[in-house]
Design an enzyme around this catalytic site. Sequence first.
Site, PDB file in Angstrom:
ATOM      1  N   PHE A 141     -34.383   2.411 -17.882  1.00 51.26           N
ATOM      2  CA  PHE A 141     -34.878   1.141 -17.317  1.00 51.26           C
ATOM      3  C   PHE A 141     -33.741   0.160 -17.065  1.00 51.26           C
ATOM      4  CE2 PHE A 141     -36.126  -3.356 -16.742  1.00 51.26           C
ATOM      5  CZ  PHE A 141     -37.142  -3.243 -15.785  1.00 51.26           C
ATOM      6  N   ASP A 226     -25.425  -0.067 -20.305  1.00 48.03           N
ATOM      7  CA  ASP A 226     -26.262  -1.177 -20.066  1.00 48.03           C
ATOM      8  C   ASP A 226     -26.897  -1.816 -21.483  1.00 48.03           C
ATOM      9  OD1 ASP A 226     -28.623  -2.841 -19.571  1.00 48.03           O
ATOM     10  OD2 ASP A 226     -29.479  -1.609 -18.125  1.00 48.03           O
ATOM     11  N   LYS A 255     -30.326 -11.155 -20.140  1.00 44.64           N
ATOM     12  CA  LYS A 255     -31.164 -11.377 -21.336  1.00 44.64           C
ATOM     13  C   LYS A 255     -30.685 -12.573 -22.368  1.00 44.64           C
ATOM     14  CE  LYS A 255     -34.692  -7.959 -20.453  1.00 44.64           C
ATOM     15  NZ  LYS A 255     -34.408  -6.697 -20.078  1.00 44.64           N
TER      16      LYS A 255
HETATM   17  C1  PLP Z   1     -34.562  -6.225 -18.689  1.00 47.00           C
HETATM   18  C2  PLP Z   1     -33.413  -5.225 -18.448  1.00 47.00           C
HETATM   19  C3  PLP Z   1     -32.680  -5.042 -17.151  1.00 47.00           C
HETATM   20  C4  PLP Z   1     -33.031  -5.779 -16.101  1.00 47.00           C
HETATM   21  O1  PLP Z   1     -33.043  -7.514 -16.461  1.00 47.00           O
HETATM   22  P1  PLP Z   1     -33.718  -8.588 -15.546  1.00 47.00           P
HETATM   23  O2  PLP Z   1     -33.131  -9.840 -15.820  1.00 47.00           O
HETATM   24  O3  PLP Z   1     -35.231  -8.414 -15.662  1.00 47.00           O
HETATM   25  O4  PLP Z   1     -33.375  -8.137 -14.175  1.00 47.00           O
HETATM   26  C5  PLP Z   1     -31.870  -4.127 -17.100  1.00 47.00           C
HETATM   27  N1  PLP Z   1     -31.368  -3.266 -18.199  1.00 47.00           N
HETATM   28  C6  PLP Z   1     -32.050  -3.362 -19.227  1.00 47.00           C
HETATM   29  C7  PLP Z   1     -31.680  -2.086 -20.285  1.00 47.00           C
HETATM   30  C8  PLP Z   1     -33.053  -4.343 -19.689  1.00 47.00           C
HETATM   31  O5  PLP Z   1     -33.743  -4.326 -20.580  1.00 47.00           O
END
Ligand code: PLP
Length: 401
Positions: A141, A226, A255
């Site tokens: 994700f 990520d 986040k």
């Molecule tokens: C939430 C998330 C994203 C995307 O972040 P948004 O601020 O919702 O665009 C990307 N990578 C990971 C691992 C995430 O948990």
Amino acid sequence: MSITETAIASAEAHSAHNYHPLPIVVASAEGAWMTDVEGRRYLDLLAGYSALNFGHGNRRLIDAAKTQLERVTLTSRAFHHDRFADFCTELAALCGMETVLPMNTGAEAVETAVKTARKWGYRVKGVPDGMAKIIVASDNFHGRTTTIVSFSTDPEARADFGPYTPGFEIVPYGDLTAMREAMTENTVAVLIEPIQGEAGVLVPPAGYLPGVRELTRERNVLFVADEIQSGLGRTGKTFALEHEGVVPDMYLLGKALGGGVVPVSAVVSSADVLGVFRPGEHGSTFGGNPLACAVALEVITMLRTGEYQQRAAELGDHLHRELGLLTGGGAVEAVRGRGLWAGVDIAPALGTGREISERLMELGVLVKDTHGSTIRIAPPLVISKEDLDWGLDRLRSVLNA
Ligand SMILES: *Cc1c(COP(=O)(O)O)cnc(C)c1O
């Protein structure tokens, strides 16, 4: 209809139904607790998917935001502003890197990484134009843009959004051999989550991440981590990769970087890699704005003491010990995770993750299912041990019912 039902009905009448929220309408929140429009209190064990690592209404973050609100909130990057340098310097230092490129949402950080890796591939590595490939993992994700959903393996996230962006190779998560086999001269980057959050808090097999590091170094491929959900204290360290002693070429953060106050994301890497950009080649109106920088700077200052990481490690040990006791009894099939982050596979006979979440909500505890019968537990790192135990008690009563 109750106040809650009325509020939900009118929200549903005028909003796209791209979410299926639990039937609670929040009016205020503090620390690890939220209060709904009818005055009921709930323990927040989701923490905005880890955007709220420092809790709701964190005094230091709210004060930093308020002070900045009174000074200047937005300049655009057409001008310099006086919070920008400190933000970039401090974030680079926190990451042990040199250079920061600020954006707003996590998906934008991922998009920025894709552009950076491709440009680096053409300009530095010497990949023929248009041929760059990025390796990603199954069940990833990374966000919701058209390019990012192009390399999702989740039909819900991907179907009907084509035509899809080419240039991505998907390999099974945790399988180093598959990654090695997928790698060619044109591979510019490996993009992975050190722990897959949305997939159910999947921790890869020991040795996988160091193996990816070694492989990418050998083949002159960028290791893009990520850490948007796994980073900034959640797992008991600043970065989840630290548990394996791995340093990537690029961190993607989001986040918690905005403290649950404003959206702040960033790509953090070496001067060489982010040095591929020239003025006009990439940007964002809001990226690196004064308000975002002021709040993120406070987040970074808080993280530099290590106290939140330590708290997540200690409370996390406790959480995993308690959840571990639930396995073997039949109600819980597996528990995964690190620090204050757990994916709990409930026996399907007891209900879907959604049903378990609804029952917990009725007892005053908020969690979110990932999919199937898996729920995720990720409280704000500021939660007290007593509150965490109170939440675990509620979970036990739902499982024993
Ligand atoms: C939430 C998330 C994203 C995307 O972040 P948004 O601020 O919702 O665009 C990307 N990578 C990971 C691992 C995430 O948990």
